[in-house]
Design a protein around this motif. Structure first.
Motif, short mmCIF file in Angstrom:
data_model
loop_
_atom_site.label_atom_id
_atom_site.label_comp_id
_atom_site.label_asym_id
_atom_site.label_seq_id
_atom_site.Cartn_x
_atom_site.Cartn_y
_atom_site.Cartn_z
N GLU A 111 47.76 40.10 32.67
CA GLU A 111 47.49 41.54 32.70
C GLU A 111 46.00 41.73 32.99
OE1 GLU A 111 48.06 43.94 29.14
OE2 GLU A 111 48.88 45.53 30.40
N VAL A 112 45.71 42.24 34.17
CA VAL A 112 44.33 42.34 34.62
C VAL A 112 43.72 43.69 34.26
CG1 VAL A 112 42.85 42.31 36.64
CG2 VAL A 112 44.74 40.71 36.48
N LEU A 113 44.49 44.75 34.37
CA LEU A 113 44.02 46.08 33.96
C LEU A 113 44.89 46.57 32.81
CD1 LEU A 113 43.40 47.73 37.45
CD2 LEU A 113 41.75 46.62 35.96
N GLY A 153 30.85 45.91 36.07
CA GLY A 153 31.47 45.04 35.07
C GLY A 153 31.31 43.61 35.49
N GLY A 154 31.54 42.71 34.57
CA GLY A 154 31.37 41.30 34.86
C GLY A 154 32.33 40.81 35.93
N SER A 155 32.09 39.61 36.42
CA SER A 155 32.96 39.04 37.44
C SER A 155 34.36 38.84 36.86
CB SER A 155 32.37 37.72 37.91
OG SER A 155 33.04 37.28 39.04
N GLY A 156 35.37 39.23 37.61
CA GLY A 156 36.74 39.00 37.17
C GLY A 156 37.27 40.04 36.21
N CYS A 157 36.56 41.16 36.04
CA CYS A 157 37.02 42.15 35.07
C CYS A 157 38.05 43.10 35.68
CB CYS A 157 35.85 42.94 34.49
SG CYS A 157 35.11 44.07 35.67
N GLY A 158 38.29 43.00 36.97
CA GLY A 158 39.36 43.81 37.57
C GLY A 158 38.88 44.92 38.47
N LYS A 159 37.62 44.91 38.88
CA LYS A 159 37.10 45.99 39.73
C LYS A 159 37.79 46.02 41.09
CE LYS A 159 32.95 44.28 39.61
NZ LYS A 159 33.10 43.05 38.81
N SER A 160 37.85 44.86 41.73
CA SER A 160 38.48 44.82 43.05
C SER A 160 39.97 45.17 42.95
CB SER A 160 38.33 43.44 43.68
OG SER A 160 36.97 43.15 43.90
N THR A 161 40.58 44.71 41.89
CA THR A 161 42.00 45.03 41.68
C THR A 161 42.20 46.53 41.60
OG1 THR A 161 42.24 42.96 40.47
CG2 THR A 161 43.97 44.61 40.18
N THR A 183 29.78 47.67 42.29
CA THR A 183 28.50 46.98 42.48
C THR A 183 28.14 46.15 41.25
OG1 THR A 183 26.17 47.23 42.99
CG2 THR A 183 27.16 48.93 41.63
N HIS A 184 27.29 45.19 41.47
CA HIS A 184 26.70 44.44 40.36
C HIS A 184 25.27 44.87 40.13
CE1 HIS A 184 29.82 41.15 40.70
NE2 HIS A 184 29.77 41.46 39.43
N ASP A 185 24.78 45.70 41.04
CA ASP A 185 23.36 46.00 41.06
C ASP A 185 23.06 47.23 40.20
OD1 ASP A 185 20.87 45.66 43.45
OD2 ASP A 185 20.88 47.34 42.03
N1 LIG Z 1 46.64 38.02 43.55
C1 LIG Z 1 46.29 37.70 42.28
N2 LIG Z 1 47.16 37.05 41.48
C2 LIG Z 1 46.82 36.74 40.22
N3 LIG Z 1 45.65 37.01 39.64
C3 LIG Z 1 44.73 37.65 40.37
C4 LIG Z 1 45.00 38.03 41.74
N4 LIG Z 1 43.91 38.66 42.22
C5 LIG Z 1 43.01 38.67 41.22
N5 LIG Z 1 43.49 38.07 40.10
C6 LIG Z 1 42.81 37.92 38.81
O1 LIG Z 1 42.53 39.21 38.34
C7 LIG Z 1 41.27 39.26 37.70
C8 LIG Z 1 40.45 40.39 38.29
O2 LIG Z 1 40.16 40.10 39.63
P1 LIG Z 1 39.25 41.06 40.51
O3 LIG Z 1 39.18 40.48 41.87
O4 LIG Z 1 39.77 42.44 40.39
O5 LIG Z 1 37.84 40.93 39.78
P2 LIG Z 1 36.46 41.65 40.12
O6 LIG Z 1 36.14 42.51 38.96
O7 LIG Z 1 36.52 42.28 41.45
O8 LIG Z 1 35.48 40.41 40.14
P3 LIG Z 1 34.20 40.14 41.08
O9 LIG Z 1 33.09 40.94 40.54
O10 LIG Z 1 33.98 38.68 40.93
O11 LIG Z 1 34.59 40.53 42.48
C9 LIG Z 1 40.64 37.90 37.87
O12 LIG Z 1 40.78 37.20 36.66
C10 LIG Z 1 41.46 37.25 38.95
O13 LIG Z 1 41.56 35.88 38.74
#
Ligand SMILES: Nc1ncnc2c1ncn2[C@@H]1O[C@H](COP(=O)(O)OP(=O)(O)OP(=O)(O)O)[C@@H](O)[C@H]1O
Ligand SMILES: [Mg+2]
Lengths: 282, 368
Positions: free
Chosen positions: B18-20, B37-45, B192-194
């Motif tokens: 569960e990412v979000l 937010g930190g890397s991997g916190c779900g922003k891109s998702t 952004t991270h900035d």
């Molecule tokens: N297709 C996918 N299947 C499974 N897990 C995923 C998938 N895409 C992303 N994740 C996981 O979801 C979480 C959030 O990913 P996301 O790319 O949204 O992070 P982010 O906040 O954009 O990070 P960053 O700042 O590094 O870009 C991460 O733990 C990632 O491993």
């Protein structure tokens, strides 16, 4: 590297090349000799009085069983069978690879694994079921039947090629295209196809070689009029009218091998490049 | 043009993660939302879900008041810049920019004009006939921007669009984005991270951690009233100092008492809280939040507490000097003028208590 070790490396390479080329040379030399010269001379000697008679005979008048029209009709059969079969199986393989990597769905990995198993099924295993299938769909004893068989059998390989090539293409590329408004086929044609050159070459060479050289499917599924050149070559070599015409046999064998040779020479440099190409950069 | 409303969004990837975990955001037409937010916190998702590139597991997304959960990306009228640029490798820069336009059947003349406009804006005129592989990282990033700016959508989605640019170009592009946003007034979501980008561009900032929004508010809110210690330390550079303390009531006034250690004497910092709050929090273990500029050589009569601290290290960054020292058993950073610390190993500093924040030490939530 010292001069000596360099020289010895070249020596080994030249020897290996000679060893590999020797049979080809014997075939070529024999095919250009008259029967008399073959009887009297040495196997590896160059022809003293080169003649194209054996080639002409192999092409247009040698007997393959009861027919005596040479390899010509069968050569066309093979082309008619191979070209569509290669193109269709390659194209479907490309589509499969595209779907399996860029439009993943629940179970797509399982499907891919199942397809992989297809690569390991020996020809012999599919003969009977395939014969029945062809009979049921009414494609027995025809070129279309052969095309169908080769497409089906080749799909496992072509899918594997394209899947492994496309798997390195980042998902974001598809996403960007979708945001731009591109649909399934637009993405395939406009974005994926233009960067698929190397893998197309690999796939086409592979399929062409497999299908052109196939004997078993040809001998089992072809009708008398649709036999491929491999079957005809076999018949030609085994049909003897008294004396064994080695020169005609050799010429026929070379004729049968020429198209694959041609494909390798034309596309060969892409072959290696495509096999080793990993990621698609940029 | 449209407002964006995100209601209770959840995302579980097929692998079960569960990412979000229930995201709620609301921005008005023309507003600029920053996601940090930190890397991997779900922003891109989250951005991908707004774009329609990832399915929504639960919840609702509305653009312009219309539910878009099941609308494909091309029908959402958005333009997006991807973190990985995602330029089409076989197309020239010109074709990359024109691709979306031609698919939308924009007339050729108009396409040409648009390409010329964005190329000028992003200073990529000289690159128009190159392939992406022939560009540097920063150039690719600008082309990716150009592809998005070629259209005037309802919603811009930017995933760290400036992360690969050098400092100078970054400042220029930041200003350019701000100007553009002023001029076009298109609703924007920007990852952004900035810190500086976040503070200067955003109308609203959402700070995320592990799929949960920690705080959603104006840049000023986020900076001066962080809702918990994560937000407090995430925004601001160097980060806010958090000093262990205990709440104490004395003569109707509240104090944060910082225990002494071998370096510093015990200290009581006055807190601006009501007597009922004093009663409620008396003897609570807290973290006193002080930004580096609140521990300085600048005395504010009435609200300052003076303290003399040993200097562990100083970093002079132009106009300021960062002094690394310790207080209450933790390392802290203070911002002073370079001349106050030149050549000394102890420095006299003033804690500005008027903006001091207090966080519950056990929950991390801000109470004052
Ligand atoms: N297709 C996918 N299947 C499974 N897990 C995923 C998938 N895409 C992303 N994740 C996981 O979801 C979480 C959030 O990913 P996301 O790319 O949204 O992070 P982010 O906040 O954009 O990070 P960053 O700042 O590094 O870009 C991460 O733990 C990632 O491993
Ligand atoms: Mg990201």
């Amino acid at each position: 590297m010292s001069k000596l070790s360099r020289a010895s490396i070249y020596a080994v390479l030249v020897l290996a090349a000679l060893y590999t080329l020797a049979p080809l040379w014997v075939m070529l030399a024999t095919s250009l000799k008259s029967l008399d010269e073959i009887r009297d001379g040495s196997l590896i000697a160059a022809p003293l009085a080169p003649t194209v008679e054996p080639w002409l005979k192999a092409w247009s008048s040698a007997c393959t069983g009861v027919r005596c029209e040479g390899l010509k009709p069968f050569f066309w059969n093979s082309l008619l069978m191979t070209i569509p079969a290669v193109l269709i199986s390659t194209f479907i393989g490309a589509l499969n690879g595209y779907v399996l990597t860029q439009w993943r769905f629940r179970g797509s990995e399982v499907l891919f694994t199942a397809l992989l198993v297809g690569c390991f099924i020996p020809f012999q295993v599919v003969l009977l079921p395939m014969a029945r299938t062809l009979g049921m769909v009414g494609l027995s004893d025809s070129i279309f039947g052969l095309i169908f068989v080769h497409v089906v059998y080749g799909l496992a390989f072509t899918t594997l090629f394209f899947r492994n090539y496309y798997v390195s293409i980042p998902q974001d590329l598809m996403k960007a295209a979708r945001v731009d408004g591109a649909g399934f086929f637009t993405i395939f044609w406009r974005i994926l196809m233009p960067i698929s050159g190397p893998i197309f070459v690999v796939c086409i060479i592979w399929q062409f070689t497999q299908i052109w050289n196939d004997f078993l499917f040809g001998v089992v599924f072809a009708g008398a009029d649709s036999q491929p050149i491999t079957v005809a070559l076999n018949n030609l070599v085994r049909t003897s009218t008294g004396v064994k015409e080695y020169n005609v046999d050799m010429a026929a064998a070379i004729i049968a091998a020429l198209p694959t040779l041609f494909v390798y020479i034309v596309a060969g440099k892409y072959f290696v490049r495509g096999l080793t190409a990993g990621a698609v950069k940029g | 043009m449209a407002n964006l409303s995100i209601k209770n969004i959840r995302k579980t990837y097929p692998n079960g993660v569960e990412v979000l975990k229930g995201i709620n955001l609301e921005i008005n037409d023309g507003e600029f939302l920053i996601l940090v937010g930190g890397s991997g916190c779900g922003k891109s998702t989250l951005l991908n879900m707004i774009a329609g590139l990832e399915t929504v597991s639960e919840g609702e997304i509305q653009i312009g008041g219309k539910r878009v959960n099941d609308l494909p990306p091309k029908d959402r009228d958005i333009a997006m810049v991807f973190q990985s640029y995602a330029l089409y490798p076989s197309m020239s820069v010109r074709e990359n920019i024109a691709f979306g336009l031609s698919l939308r059947k924009v007339p050729n003349a108009e396409q040409e004009a648009t390409i010329a406009r964005v190329a000028k804006l992003l200073q990529i005129e000289a690159l128009l006939d190159r392939r992406p592989a022939q560009l540097s990282g920063g150039q690719r990033q600008r082309v990716a921007m150009g592809r998005a700016l070629a259209r005037e959508p309802q919603l811009f989605l930017f995933d760290e669009p400036l992360s690969n640019l050098d400092a100078k170009l970054r400042v220029e592009m930041r200003a350019e984005i701000k100007r553009l946003h002023k001029r076009l007034g298109i609703t924007t979501v920007y990852v952004t991270h900035d810190q500086v980008e976040a503070m200067t561009l955003g109308d609203k900032i959402a700070v995320m951690k592990e799929g949960v929004i920690q705080q959603f508010g104006t840049p000023d809110d986020i900076y001066s009233k962080p809702s918990n210690t994560f937000v407090a330390t995430f925004m601001g550079s160097p980060p806010m100092n958090l000093i262990p303390a205990v709440v104490e009531g004395r003569d109707g006034a509240g104090f944060a008492r910082i225990a002494g250690d071998e370096n510093s004497p015990p200290l009581s910092v006055p807190l601006l809280i009501s007597s009922s709050a004093i009663a409620a929090y008396e003897n609570l273990r807290v973290l006193l939040g002080l930004r580096p500029e609140q521990v300085s050589d600048n005395e504010r009569p009435g609200m300052s507490v003076a303290v003399e601290l040993p200097v562990a290290m100083t970093e002079v960054t132009g106009a300021d000097a960062m002094v690394f020292t310790s207080l209450g058993g933790v390392e802290i950073v203070c911002r002073t003028q370079p001349r106050s610390v030149a050549g000394t190993d102890r420095v006299r500093l003033h804690i500005d208590a008027s903006h001091a924040l207090v966080f519950d030490a056990s929950t991390g939530l801000r109470i004052v």
